[in-house]
Motif scaffolding. Structure first.
Motif, short mmCIF file in Angstrom:
data_model
loop_
_atom_site.label_atom_id
_atom_site.label_comp_id
_atom_site.label_asym_id
_atom_site.label_seq_id
_atom_site.Cartn_x
_atom_site.Cartn_y
_atom_site.Cartn_z
N GLY A 177 -0.27 2.56 2.21
CA GLY A 177 -0.32 1.83 0.95
C GLY A 177 0.94 1.07 0.57
N ALA A 178 1.83 0.78 1.54
CA ALA A 178 3.04 0.03 1.21
C ALA A 178 2.71 -1.39 0.77
N ASP A 179 3.57 -1.96 -0.07
CA ASP A 179 3.37 -3.33 -0.55
C ASP A 179 3.53 -4.34 0.59
N ILE A 180 4.50 -4.09 1.48
CA ILE A 180 4.75 -4.96 2.62
C ILE A 180 4.54 -4.15 3.88
N ILE A 181 3.68 -4.62 4.78
CA ILE A 181 3.42 -3.92 6.02
C ILE A 181 3.75 -4.84 7.19
N MET A 182 4.15 -4.23 8.30
CA MET A 182 4.63 -5.00 9.43
C MET A 182 3.57 -5.11 10.51
N ALA A 183 3.54 -6.26 11.16
CA ALA A 183 2.65 -6.45 12.31
C ALA A 183 3.10 -5.54 13.45
#
Length: 377
Positions: free
Chosen positions: A139-145
């Motif tokens: 549920g993080a606001d920014i997620i990494m590819a």
């Protein structure tokens, strides 16, 4: 919601001051993000992160949180925000770097990565789709590819194949993002990652590919893995000239105070690194006047504050002699005080950088500050 507003630029460097808006609040850039690998910044309460350190965003780690506490617990808690009580923005790494560090226990192919848990040896597979699904649950606001982080050094052919695989995986991440939605009623934002080792033509191609993906922000990966500092700066400078100016740039895993200052000058907006807490636990303190090894005998009867210029309570309340005593007697409070101090210093440093960008004198301030933070006291 995710927006980025570029507010100020430095007239004598590429440094920028901006504002990111997320569902969990605002982030003023340039920013340093404390690392909370296992769902916590080691030894630091959430209240201290807010009031003393003044963190605006923290990190969690997909690989570690997937293994412990596990996805069922995180989902039942309402995601990592609900589980650890942090109400402000969060970012999660996709787990690619951690899988990279398990080089003896992993197998990479087109589908993804199969690896063995460092905890119990059990076998697991991460695909680009699975990495997105896991980060949806966290549920993080920014997620990494999901990407492959190549080792340094590596030969050209390996770096090229790894970069191209990362680009193909990015297409699958973007597709999976479009197919799924956030589980907790707010938007999550995907950042793709530039790779290509330190080969200029590969970095250029990767930066162009990542820019063309059109995501709200972009990351620079595969640095701070053993390459010389000058190679890091050259690569960062090259990539920042290609990545869009109207989107935040995140340099992953960097670094020392001087690394951060130099890379702000090159146009980077976001940083994370384990150094401030890891080194704190060993007695290395970062200050505006230089680096202190608090275990040294010279501090045993120095009753001045750990750092009177640091706004953190712990830095002003306790003396160098007392902190040295705690570290030598292995009292748990010692690493806690040192961690609070170092993290507060890092947030103070990027805050000062931001103010000098706004004031228009960042370049000259940075040159003097780099000299100071490198000194050994």
């Amino acid at each position: 919601m995710f927006t980025f507003q570029l507010q100020h630029t430095d007239p004598k460097s590429a440094a920028r001051a901006g504002r990111i808006e997320t569902a969990h609040g605002e982030i003023q850039t340039p920013i340093f993000m404390p690392v909370g690998t296992l769902g916590t910044v080691k030894g630091v309460h959430q209240r201290e992160l807010e009031s003393d350190i003044r963190a605006q965003i923290i990190l969690g780690n997909t690989y570690h949180l997937y293994l412990r506490p596990g996805l069922e617990i995180l989902e039942n808690a309402g995601g990592l925000h609900g589980f650890n009580g942090w109400k402000r923005p969060m970012l999660t790494d996709s787990g690619g770097y951690q899988v990279y560090s398990l080089s003896a226990q992993r197998k990479i192919d087109e589908e993804g990565v199969t690896f063995r848990s460092h905890i119990d040896g059990s076998s697991h597979t991460f695909t680009p789709e699975r990495a997105i699904d896991i980060q949806r649950i966290i549920g993080a606001d920014i997620i990494m590819a999901f990407d492959e982080c190549p080792p340094y050094p590596c030969d050209y052919e390996y770096a090229k194949n790894s970069m191209e695989l990362t680009h193909r995986w990015l297409d699958r991440c973007v597709k999976r993002m479009a197919e799924t939605g956030g589980k907790y009623g707010y938007e999550q934002t995907l950042f793709p990652i530039v790779q290509g080792s330190t080969y200029p033509d590969l970095r250029r191609k990767s930066a162009e590919t990542i820019a063309a993906a059109g995501q709200p922000g972009n990351a620079i990966g595969g640095l701070s893995v053993g390459e010389p500092a000058e190679a890091m700066y050259e690569t960062t400078d090259q990539v920042c000239h290609i990545l869009p100016k109207d989107k935040p740039r995140y340099l992953m895993g960097v670094g020392t105070p001087e690394n951060i200052l130099e890379c702000i000058a090159l146009g980077v907006d976001m940083f994370d690194c384990v150094l401030p807490t890891r080194n704190a636990r060993h007695g290395m303190l970062y200050t505006s006047e230089g680096i202190i090894n608090i275990k040294n005998a010279k501090w045993k009867d120095d009753f001045s504050p750990v750092d009177a210029s640091n706004p953190c309570y712990a830095s002003q309340q306790y003396s160098k002699a007392y902190l040295r005593h705690l570290m030598h007697t292995k009292e748990l409070l010692g690493p806690q005080i040192a961690s609070l101090h170092n993290l507060s210093f890092y947030l103070w440093l990027v805050g000062e950088a931001r103010q000098h960008i706004i004031d228009g004198d960042f370049a000259s301030w940075k040159e003097e500050m780099v000299k100071r933070v490198q000194r050994r006291l």
